[in-house]
Write a protein that holds these residues in place. Structure first.
Motif, PDB file in Angstrom:
ATOM      1  N   ILE A  86       2.369   8.219  -4.824  1.00 38.66           N
ATOM      2  CA  ILE A  86       2.058   8.007  -3.408  1.00 38.66           C
ATOM      3  C   ILE A  86       2.177   6.522  -3.107  1.00 38.66           C
ATOM      4  O   ILE A  86       1.521   5.699  -3.745  1.00 38.66           O
ATOM      5  N   VAL A  87       3.018   6.179  -2.115  1.00 36.52           N
ATOM      6  CA  VAL A  87       3.153   4.797  -1.653  1.00 36.52           C
ATOM      7  C   VAL A  87       2.591   4.743  -0.234  1.00 36.52           C
ATOM      8  O   VAL A  87       3.041   5.485   0.643  1.00 36.52           O
ATOM      9  N   LEU A  88       1.623   3.872  -0.012  1.00 31.93           N
ATOM     10  CA  LEU A  88       0.963   3.773   1.279  1.00 31.93           C
ATOM     11  C   LEU A  88       1.647   2.761   2.185  1.00 31.93           C
ATOM     12  O   LEU A  88       2.158   1.733   1.719  1.00 31.93           O
ATOM     13  N   LEU A  89       1.638   3.049   3.485  1.00 31.19           N
ATOM     14  CA  LEU A  89       2.019   2.085   4.513  1.00 31.19           C
ATOM     15  C   LEU A  89       0.740   1.649   5.206  1.00 31.19           C
ATOM     16  O   LEU A  89      -0.006   2.481   5.725  1.00 31.19           O
ATOM     17  N   THR A  90       0.446   0.349   5.201  1.00 32.58           N
ATOM     18  CA  THR A  90      -0.801  -0.147   5.782  1.00 32.58           C
ATOM     19  C   THR A  90      -0.531  -1.390   6.620  1.00 32.58           C
ATOM     20  O   THR A  90       0.530  -2.006   6.535  1.00 32.58           O
ATOM     21  N   GLY A  91      -1.521  -1.765   7.431  1.00 31.28           N
ATOM     22  CA  GLY A  91      -1.455  -3.003   8.188  1.00 31.28           C
ATOM     23  C   GLY A  91      -1.870  -4.181   7.329  1.00 31.28           C
ATOM     24  O   GLY A  91      -2.546  -4.018   6.308  1.00 31.28           O
ATOM     25  N   LYS A  92      -1.470  -5.372   7.731  1.00 30.21           N
ATOM     26  CA  LYS A  92      -1.782  -6.569   6.942  1.00 30.21           C
ATOM     27  C   LYS A  92      -3.274  -6.790   6.784  1.00 30.21           C
ATOM     28  O   LYS A  92      -3.737  -7.321   5.776  1.00 30.21           O
ATOM     29  N   ALA A  93      -4.068  -6.399   7.794  1.00 31.23           N
ATOM     30  CA  ALA A  93      -5.505  -6.673   7.780  1.00 31.23           C
ATOM     31  C   ALA A  93      -6.312  -5.545   7.140  1.00 31.23           C
ATOM     32  O   ALA A  93      -7.536  -5.584   7.145  1.00 31.23           O
ATOM     33  N   GLU A  94      -5.658  -4.549   6.565  1.00 31.76           N
ATOM     34  CA  GLU A  94      -6.359  -3.358   6.080  1.00 31.76           C
ATOM     35  C   GLU A  94      -6.564  -3.396   4.560  1.00 31.76           C
ATOM     36  O   GLU A  94      -6.290  -2.424   3.852  1.00 31.76           O
ATOM     37  N   GLU A  95      -7.080  -4.523   4.063  1.00 42.65           N
ATOM     38  CA  GLU A  95      -7.251  -4.657   2.614  1.00 42.65           C
ATOM     39  C   GLU A  95      -8.209  -3.608   2.069  1.00 42.65           C
ATOM     40  O   GLU A  95      -7.952  -3.014   1.005  1.00 42.65           O
ATOM     41  N   ALA A  96      -9.319  -3.362   2.767  1.00 42.24           N
ATOM     42  CA  ALA A  96     -10.290  -2.374   2.292  1.00 42.24           C
ATOM     43  C   ALA A  96      -9.658  -0.994   2.198  1.00 42.24           C
ATOM     44  O   ALA A  96      -9.917  -0.240   1.248  1.00 42.24           O
ATOM     45  N   ASP A  97      -8.815  -0.658   3.170  1.00 42.54           N
ATOM     46  CA  ASP A  97      -8.135   0.635   3.133  1.00 42.54           C
ATOM     47  C   ASP A  97      -7.184   0.723   1.950  1.00 42.54           C
ATOM     48  O   ASP A  97      -7.076   1.765   1.290  1.00 42.54           O
ATOM     49  N   ARG A  98      -6.473  -0.366   1.680  1.00 44.39           N
ATOM     50  CA  ARG A  98      -5.545  -0.362   0.550  1.00 44.39           C
ATOM     51  C   ARG A  98      -6.281  -0.137  -0.763  1.00 44.39           C
ATOM     52  O   ARG A  98      -5.859   0.657  -1.609  1.00 44.39           O
ATOM     53  N   VAL A  99      -7.392  -0.854  -0.932  1.00 46.36           N
ATOM     54  CA  VAL A  99      -8.177  -0.728  -2.162  1.00 46.36           C
ATOM     55  C   VAL A  99      -8.711   0.693  -2.305  1.00 46.36           C
ATOM     56  O   VAL A  99      -8.619   1.313  -3.380  1.00 46.36           O
ATOM     57  N   MET A 100      -9.272   1.236  -1.231  1.00 43.22           N
ATOM     58  CA  MET A 100      -9.808   2.591  -1.281  1.00 43.22           C
ATOM     59  C   MET A 100      -8.707   3.602  -1.564  1.00 43.22           C
ATOM     60  O   MET A 100      -8.872   4.531  -2.355  1.00 43.22           O
ATOM     61  N   GLY A 101      -7.537   3.417  -0.928  1.00 40.31           N
ATOM     62  CA  GLY A 101      -6.418   4.321  -1.164  1.00 40.31           C
ATOM     63  C   GLY A 101      -5.980   4.317  -2.609  1.00 40.31           C
ATOM     64  O   GLY A 101      -5.714   5.372  -3.205  1.00 40.31           O
ATOM     65  N   LEU A 102      -5.923   3.129  -3.218  1.00 36.86           N
ATOM     66  CA  LEU A 102      -5.542   3.025  -4.628  1.00 36.86           C
ATOM     67  C   LEU A 102      -6.586   3.677  -5.528  1.00 36.86           C
ATOM     68  O   LEU A 102      -6.259   4.340  -6.510  1.00 36.86           O
ATOM     69  N   GLU A 103      -7.864   3.506  -5.202  1.00 36.31           N
ATOM     70  CA  GLU A 103      -8.916   4.109  -6.010  1.00 36.31           C
ATOM     71  C   GLU A 103      -8.893   5.628  -5.911  1.00 36.31           C
ATOM     72  O   GLU A 103      -9.259   6.328  -6.859  1.00 36.31           O
ATOM     73  N   LEU A 104      -8.465   6.148  -4.769  1.00 38.46           N
ATOM     74  CA  LEU A 104      -8.418   7.596  -4.585  1.00 38.46           C
ATOM     75  C   LEU A 104      -7.194   8.226  -5.239  1.00 38.46           C
ATOM     76  O   LEU A 104      -7.113   9.445  -5.332  1.00 38.46           O
ATOM     77  N   TYR A 109       1.587   0.228  -2.397  1.00 37.42           N
ATOM     78  CA  TYR A 109       1.535   0.120  -0.942  1.00 37.42           C
ATOM     79  C   TYR A 109       2.498  -0.956  -0.477  1.00 37.42           C
ATOM     80  O   TYR A 109       2.882  -1.849  -1.238  1.00 37.42           O
ATOM     81  N   VAL A 110       2.889  -0.876   0.777  1.00 37.27           N
ATOM     82  CA  VAL A 110       3.582  -1.962   1.467  1.00 37.27           C
ATOM     83  C   VAL A 110       2.895  -2.139   2.817  1.00 37.27           C
ATOM     84  O   VAL A 110       2.341  -1.191   3.375  1.00 37.27           O
ATOM     85  N   THR A 111       2.914  -3.362   3.317  1.00 34.81           N
ATOM     86  CA  THR A 111       2.253  -3.635   4.590  1.00 34.81           C
ATOM     87  C   THR A 111       3.272  -3.687   5.722  1.00 34.81           C
ATOM     88  O   THR A 111       4.399  -4.139   5.545  1.00 34.81           O
ATOM     89  N   LYS A 112       2.856  -3.189   6.876  1.00 37.22           N
ATOM     90  CA  LYS A 112       3.692  -3.228   8.076  1.00 37.22           C
ATOM     91  C   LYS A 112       3.560  -4.586   8.758  1.00 37.22           C
ATOM     92  O   LYS A 112       2.452  -5.138   8.813  1.00 37.22           O
ATOM     93  N   PRO A 113       4.626  -5.107   9.345  1.00 35.74           N
ATOM     94  CA  PRO A 113       6.005  -4.600   9.272  1.00 35.74           C
ATOM     95  C   PRO A 113       6.560  -4.823   7.874  1.00 35.74           C
ATOM     96  O   PRO A 113       6.312  -5.848   7.252  1.00 35.74           O
ATOM     97  N   PHE A 114       7.315  -3.849   7.379  1.00 32.36           N
ATOM     98  CA  PHE A 114       7.769  -3.912   5.995  1.00 32.36           C
ATOM     99  C   PHE A 114       9.285  -4.071   5.931  1.00 32.36           C
ATOM    100  O   PHE A 114      10.016  -3.751   6.874  1.00 32.36           O
TER     101      PHE A 114
END
Length: 253
Positions: A86-104, A109-114
């Motif tokens: 699973i590769v996530l698309l996230t916003g630059k300011a969504e660090e907490a979401d990225r970390v949680m996504g990786l833990e789940l 991940y890549v950040t938008k705009p990518f």
């Protein structure tokens, strides 16, 4: 939708892209499709699960911020079904979401705009890792072929079917990395194993890894095995040394 290359001995890897922006879906289909990937692009979590449950998917690209949907829950649902990267698309300011996504259970991940080129490189890297993990899982050493299963604390890990049965008889899905790591623990019960030892024993070093790879996989295993993952009784942390599988293990032949 791109089709397989004529005469190719293997089908093209099938990528499922999930984003509510039509322009991004079109970009992913065109760019990834032009680079030897088969792409199915959908706009919602419901469509994602429908495609995932009806077709063979090799990798999922998932926007965590789908309108009205819980991206974390979507990651969890995917991971419960299979070990697909699973590769996530996230916003630059969504660090907490990225970390949680990786833990789940997300893998990258890549950040938008990518950059489409960077996304392609990350997709290819994950597909390579997935192929290496599958190959390593299939290459069981001769000394392990006599083993049928491990039994511990009411759980049973079948080495031939790769199934993990809980004490109540239900089946718990494991990713390739989780399976290999659990086999490593069962092969050395009640011994302290360093992170380097676990990387080697679990074959995680067959792919590109980073310093905390073992910690992430241990966390995922704890969430599946432990009654309370934050106060583990089976996979115990030995600070500064590594981890100990703190239960007797019976080998079934």
């Amino acid at each position: 939708m791109p089709v397989d290359v004529p005469g190719s001995p293997l089908p093209l890897p099938h990528v499922l892209a999930v984003d509510d922006d039509p322009a991004i879906r079109e970009l992913l289909q065109e760019y990834l499709g032009a680079n030897e990937l088969r792409v199915t692009a959908v706009e919602s979590g419901a469509r994602m699960m429908a495609v995932f449950d009806s077709q063979a998917i090799d990798l999922v690209v998932l926007d965590l911020r789908l309108p009205g949907e819980d991206g974390m829950q979507l990651v969890r649902r995917l991971r419960e079904r299979a070990a697909v990267p699973i590769v996530l698309l996230t916003g630059k300011a969504e660090e907490a979401d990225r970390v949680m996504g990786l833990e789940l259970g997300a893998d990258d991940y890549v950040t938008k705009p990518f950059s489409p080129r960077e996304l392609l490189a990350r997709i290819r890297a994950q597909l390579r890792r997935s192929a290496l993990a599958a190959q390593a899982a299939a290459e069981v050493p001769a000394r392990e072929e006599r083993r049928r299963a491990f039994r511990f604390a009411g759980w049973e890990l079948n080495l031939r079917t790769r199934r993990l049965l809980a004490p109540d008889g239900t089946q718990t899905e494991l990713s390739n990395h989780e399976f290999n790591l659990l086999v490593a623990f069962c092969g050395a019960p009640q011994r302290v194993l360093s992170r380097d030892q676990l990387l080697g024993l679990s074959r995680l070093n067959g792919a590109e890894v980073y310093d905390r790879t073992v910690d992430v996989q241990v966390l995922r295993l704890r969430r599946k095995l432990e009654a309370d993952p934050f106060h583990p009784a089976l996979i115990v942390t030995e600070r500064g040394a590594g981890y100990r599988f703190d239960t007797p293990v019976e080998t079934l032949v």
